[in-house]
Design a protein around this motif. Structure first.
Motif, PDB file in Angstrom:
ATOM      1  N   LYS A  34      -9.057 -11.653   4.971  1.00 24.51           N
ATOM      2  CA  LYS A  34     -10.751 -12.249   4.590  1.00 24.51           C
ATOM      3  C   LYS A  34     -10.760 -11.669   2.974  1.00 24.51           C
ATOM      4  O   LYS A  34     -12.070 -11.954   2.220  1.00 24.51           O
ATOM      5  CB  LYS A  34     -11.370 -11.453   5.210  1.00 24.51           C
ATOM      6  N   SER A  35     -10.496 -10.578   2.845  1.00 27.12           N
ATOM      7  CA  SER A  35     -10.221 -10.338   1.338  1.00 27.12           C
ATOM      8  C   SER A  35      -9.514  -9.063   1.085  1.00 27.12           C
ATOM      9  O   SER A  35      -8.814  -8.211   1.847  1.00 27.12           O
ATOM     10  CB  SER A  35     -11.456  -9.852   1.066  1.00 27.12           C
ATOM     11  N   ILE A  36      -9.339  -9.465  -0.224  1.00 27.68           N
ATOM     12  CA  ILE A  36      -7.821  -8.011  -0.906  1.00 27.68           C
ATOM     13  C   ILE A  36      -8.348  -7.843  -2.537  1.00 27.68           C
ATOM     14  O   ILE A  36      -8.640  -8.279  -3.123  1.00 27.68           O
ATOM     15  CB  ILE A  36      -6.280  -8.355  -1.266  1.00 27.68           C
ATOM     16  N   GLU A  37      -8.523  -5.858  -2.275  1.00 24.62           N
ATOM     17  CA  GLU A  37      -9.085  -5.006  -3.377  1.00 24.62           C
ATOM     18  C   GLU A  37      -7.991  -4.414  -4.001  1.00 24.62           C
ATOM     19  O   GLU A  37      -7.735  -3.401  -2.849  1.00 24.62           O
ATOM     20  CB  GLU A  37     -10.051  -4.634  -2.789  1.00 24.62           C
ATOM     21  N   VAL A  38      -8.091  -4.253  -4.498  1.00 27.15           N
ATOM     22  CA  VAL A  38      -6.985  -3.062  -6.228  1.00 27.15           C
ATOM     23  C   VAL A  38      -7.919  -2.327  -6.652  1.00 27.15           C
ATOM     24  O   VAL A  38      -8.089  -3.133  -7.655  1.00 27.15           O
ATOM     25  CB  VAL A  38      -5.733  -3.711  -6.861  1.00 27.15           C
ATOM     26  N   THR A  39      -7.593  -1.592  -6.434  1.00 25.13           N
ATOM     27  CA  THR A  39      -8.850  -0.216  -7.667  1.00 25.13           C
ATOM     28  C   THR A  39      -7.989   0.643  -8.116  1.00 25.13           C
ATOM     29  O   THR A  39      -6.922   1.588  -7.834  1.00 25.13           O
ATOM     30  CB  THR A  39     -10.252   0.542  -6.167  1.00 25.13           C
ATOM     31  N   ILE A  40      -7.985   0.591  -9.894  1.00 28.92           N
ATOM     32  CA  ILE A  40      -7.263   0.955 -10.247  1.00 28.92           C
ATOM     33  C   ILE A  40      -8.003   2.441 -11.044  1.00 28.92           C
ATOM     34  O   ILE A  40      -8.894   2.382 -12.027  1.00 28.92           O
ATOM     35  CB  ILE A  40      -6.637   0.337 -11.660  1.00 28.92           C
ATOM     36  N   ASN A  41      -7.632   3.720 -11.096  1.00 30.80           N
ATOM     37  CA  ASN A  41      -8.916   4.778 -11.764  1.00 30.80           C
ATOM     38  C   ASN A  41      -7.690   5.251 -13.095  1.00 30.80           C
ATOM     39  O   ASN A  41      -6.976   4.233 -13.696  1.00 30.80           O
ATOM     40  CB  ASN A  41      -8.468   5.664 -11.167  1.00 30.80           C
ATOM     41  N   SER A  42      -8.231   6.106 -13.617  1.00 33.10           N
ATOM     42  CA  SER A  42      -8.102   6.582 -14.826  1.00 33.10           C
ATOM     43  C   SER A  42      -7.036   6.368 -15.095  1.00 33.10           C
ATOM     44  O   SER A  42      -5.993   6.559 -16.352  1.00 33.10           O
ATOM     45  CB  SER A  42      -9.626   7.015 -15.716  1.00 33.10           C
ATOM     46  N   ASP A  43      -6.587   7.560 -14.667  1.00 33.63           N
ATOM     47  CA  ASP A  43      -5.093   8.044 -14.468  1.00 33.63           C
ATOM     48  C   ASP A  43      -4.021   7.147 -13.750  1.00 33.63           C
ATOM     49  O   ASP A  43      -2.803   7.411 -13.736  1.00 33.63           O
ATOM     50  CB  ASP A  43      -4.862   9.102 -13.610  1.00 33.63           C
ATOM     51  N   GLY A  44      -4.201   5.588 -13.292  1.00 27.43           N
ATOM     52  CA  GLY A  44      -2.927   4.803 -13.269  1.00 27.43           C
ATOM     53  C   GLY A  44      -2.727   5.185 -11.515  1.00 27.43           C
ATOM     54  O   GLY A  44      -1.559   4.560 -11.282  1.00 27.43           O
TER      55      GLY A  44
END
Length: 293
Positions: A34-44
């Motif tokens: 249904k969905s795919i989410e990729v979250t990247i933070n400031s530290d990679g």
């Protein structure tokens, strides 16, 4: 004969019930995502979330390539579900009447070179990327994408080179034209110097002392042209698409050598004026000496 059949079934059932095992075989159909989410933070650091439709049968879910850790599979109520995973990052999910949520951390996918984070990404499903909040400009296959106040991007059937920088220096230059002060911003990790604005031919120029670095010049629309040519040491070079956000034009390039950059507008721009234009009624009165225009 029956003993062999029951033995094989026993092996398959055992594999499907292992909470987290590296099995070599799988019996599931392809999961409907249904969905795919990729979250990247400031530290990679990368966190991935898949939402999979309910199914009456076991299903296979191929995870995004990389080193997977801290994986969890839960239903919509947050209750843990049984699963197994093989060495190819394929997860076998058990039948469920609810959607399943698969989350994990992903390592060894982002690399930082010369202060630019890069990800050679390939996953042939629509994927949404959430970029660190402080970043408003990324590059997808060398093309600039201005995020503004958006949180991220969606990539359809996704195969891309994602690049972005954290804390990219911003150099402010001031241009005075007809007693009006304009601000031009240059964003780059390259060292720049000798900024100049030639009023006669609308040319912005500056020297860069580092090669193969993204350089973004942000020019007020009031001071800009509709189209541009970009030169490096008097030779025309390719520049990545410029962006018009309604108030400024963003011109982006990645020079492969050092030298003087020149940005020259190819359409005529009018000088800013503090006068107010007269309407037809004011001209009519002025013609008869009643008013002025």
């Amino acid at each position: 004969m029956n003993t062999k059949i029951f033995g094989i079934l026993g092996i398959l059932i055992t594999i499907s019930l292992i909470p987290l095992a590296y099995a070599q075989i799988s019996i599931g159909e392809i999961a409907e995502q249904k969905s795919i989410e990729v979250t990247i933070n400031s530290d990679g650091e990368v966190h991935v979330k898949h939402v999979v439709s309910s199914s009456n049968f076991p299903v296979d879910l191929k995870l995004i390539d990389g080193t997977v850790s801290n994986i969890s599979v839960t239903n919509e109520q947050g209750i843990d579900e049984l699963f197994s995973m093989n060495e190819d990052n394929v997860v076998l999910l058990q039948p469920s009447k609810e959607k399943l949520i698969i989350e994990y951390d992903l390592e060894n996918v982002l690399t930082e070179i010369d202060k630019v984070w890069t990800w050679d990404f390939r996953y042939l499903q629509t994927t949404t990327f959430f970029i660190p909040q402080e970043i408003d400009l990324i590059h997808v296959n060398d093309r600039p994408v201005f995020l503004d106040d958006k949180k991220g991007i969606s990539c359809h059937g996704c195969q891309m080179i994602l690049e972005y920088s954290v804390g990219e220096p911003k150099k402010i230059e001031y241009v005075n034209w007809k007693n009006i002060e304009f601000v031009i911003e240059i964003r780059t990790f390259a060292e720049t110097e000798n900024f100049d604005f030639n009023k006669s031919n609308k040319e912005i120029s500056f020297k860069i002392n580092d090669a193969n670095r993204f350089v973004t010049t942000i020019i007020p629309i009031e001071l800009s042209s509709e189209t541009y040519d970009v030169f490096l040491n008097n030779e025309k070079i390719f520049f990545h698409e410029y962006i018009n956000n309604g108030t400024h034009v963003w011109i982006n390039m990645k020079p492969d050598t050092t030298g003087e950059i020149s940005i020259i507008g190819t359409t005529v721009i009018s000088e800013p004026s503090n006068t107010v234009e007269c309407g037809w009624w004011e001209w009519f009165l002025a013609f008869f000496g009643i008013g002025k225009c």
